[in-house]
Design an enzyme around this catalytic site. Structure first.
Site, short mmCIF file in Angstrom:
data_model
loop_
_atom_site.label_atom_id
_atom_site.label_comp_id
_atom_site.label_asym_id
_atom_site.label_seq_id
_atom_site.Cartn_x
_atom_site.Cartn_y
_atom_site.Cartn_z
N ASP A 11 0.87 -1.16 0.00
CA ASP A 11 0.00 0.00 0.00
C ASP A 11 0.92 1.23 0.00
OD1 ASP A 11 -2.35 1.67 0.52
OD2 ASP A 11 -1.54 1.86 2.54
N ASP A 13 -0.18 5.10 0.88
CA ASP A 13 -0.47 6.10 1.92
C ASP A 13 -0.50 5.46 3.30
OD1 ASP A 13 -1.01 8.68 0.46
OD2 ASP A 13 -2.35 7.33 -0.61
N ASP A 170 -1.32 -0.67 6.11
CA ASP A 170 -1.40 0.05 7.38
C ASP A 170 -2.82 0.21 7.89
OD1 ASP A 170 -2.21 3.34 7.01
OD2 ASP A 170 -1.89 2.12 5.24
#
Length: 226
Positions: A11, A13, A170
Site C-alpha cells: 500500500d 499512503d 497500514d
C-alpha cells in the site's frame, strides 16, 4: 534466501509514506484554530474510506458538526498537509526492505486506492520513483479497498499467484482487501491507524525497521508450513 515468495506488494499512503499522519496533523492544526479538536477516532472514521481530502472534509463536517468553513478551511488543510508531506521521507525500514527485495530477486509493486498522479508525485517527494515494477491505483479499477480488485489486478500484472506475494498494509480495509485476494498480509500500522483491529493480518509489526526483510519472510514461511 530460498522462499516461495516472488513479490512484495505495498500500500502507499500510511505504509510507504506517512501521508495519513501528515493529513491528520494538518486537520488538527486547522480544526484547533476553529476551537474544536479532531480525535484519532474521528479522523480514523474516514481513513481508507474516502478517496480525497475534499470527500473527508464533507463527511467529517456533516457528521461531527465542527463548524468548519469549506471555502476557507479545506484549502488550509490541503496546503498544510502538502507542506508537511514535502518534508517527509519514506517510513522507517521501507528503503531497506526495497533494497533487500531487489538483492533477493523479488518483484516490487504498489496497490493503492489513491490516484496515479498522487502516487507519482509522492514517490518523487521521497525519491522512490522508478523503483516499482508495477503500480496499480484507483484509476485502474472500478472498486477500491476493501474490495480485492486492486490486489487481483496487481497479481495479474506481476504474473504470479496469491501464494507468491506478501502485502504490506497500514489499515484494516487494506488488510481485508489483501486477505480477500488470498495474499499473505503484514500489517504495519502508523500513528493514525495503530488503534484499530488488525486480527485478519497474518502478522503485525510496528515498523519495517523492527525486523529485516529476510527474517520476516522466513517467519512467514515458517508460519505457513505449520
Amino acid at each position: 534466501m530460498i522462499m516461495k515468495f516472488k513479490a512484495l506488494i505495498f500500500d502507499f499512503d500510511g505504509t510507504i509514506q506517512d501521508t495519513e499522519n501528515a493529513e491528520y496533523q494538518a486537520w488538527q492544526e486547522v480544526v484547533h484554530m476553529r476551537g474544536y479538536e479532531i480525535t484519532h477516532d474521528i479522523y480514523g472514521s474516514v481513513v481508507g474510506n474516502m478517496a480525497t481530502t475534499s470527500d473527508a472534509f464533507d463527511w467529517i463536517s456533516s457528521h461531527y458538526g465542527l463548524g468548519l468553513i469549506r471555502e476557507v478551511d479545506l484549502p488550509a488543510i490541503i496546503q498544510r498537509s502538502l507542506e508537511i508531506r514535502m518534508q517527509q521521507s519514506a517510513r522507517p525500514g521501507v528503503v531497506e526492505y526495497l533494497k533487500s527485495a531487489r538483492e533477493n530477486g523479488l518483484a516490487l509493486a504498489i496497490a493503492s486506492s489513491s490516484d496515479r498522479s498522487w502516487i507519482d508525485a509522492h514517490l518523487n517527494i521521497i525519491k522512490l520513483n522508478g523503483v516499482f515494477d508495477v503500480i496499480s491505483t484507483a484509476n485502474d479499477v472500478k472498486n477500491i479497498k476493501p474490495d480485492p480488485e486492486l490486489f487481483l489486478l496487481t497479481l495479474d500484472r506481476l504474473k504470479i499467484t496469491p501464494e507468491q506475494a506478501v502485502v504490506f498494509e497500514d489499515s484494516p480495509n487494506g488488510v481485508k482487501a489483501a486477505k480477500a485476494a488470498g495474499i499473505t498480509t503484514v500489517a504495519v500500522p502508523n500513528d493514525v491507524t495503530r488503534h484499530y483491529n488488525f486480527d485478519e493480518a497474518d502478522l503485525i509489526i510496528p515498523s519495517m525497521a523492527e525486523i529485516p526483510l529476510q527474517g520476516l519472510l522466513t517467519r512467514l514461511n515458517h508460519n505457513h508450513s505449520n
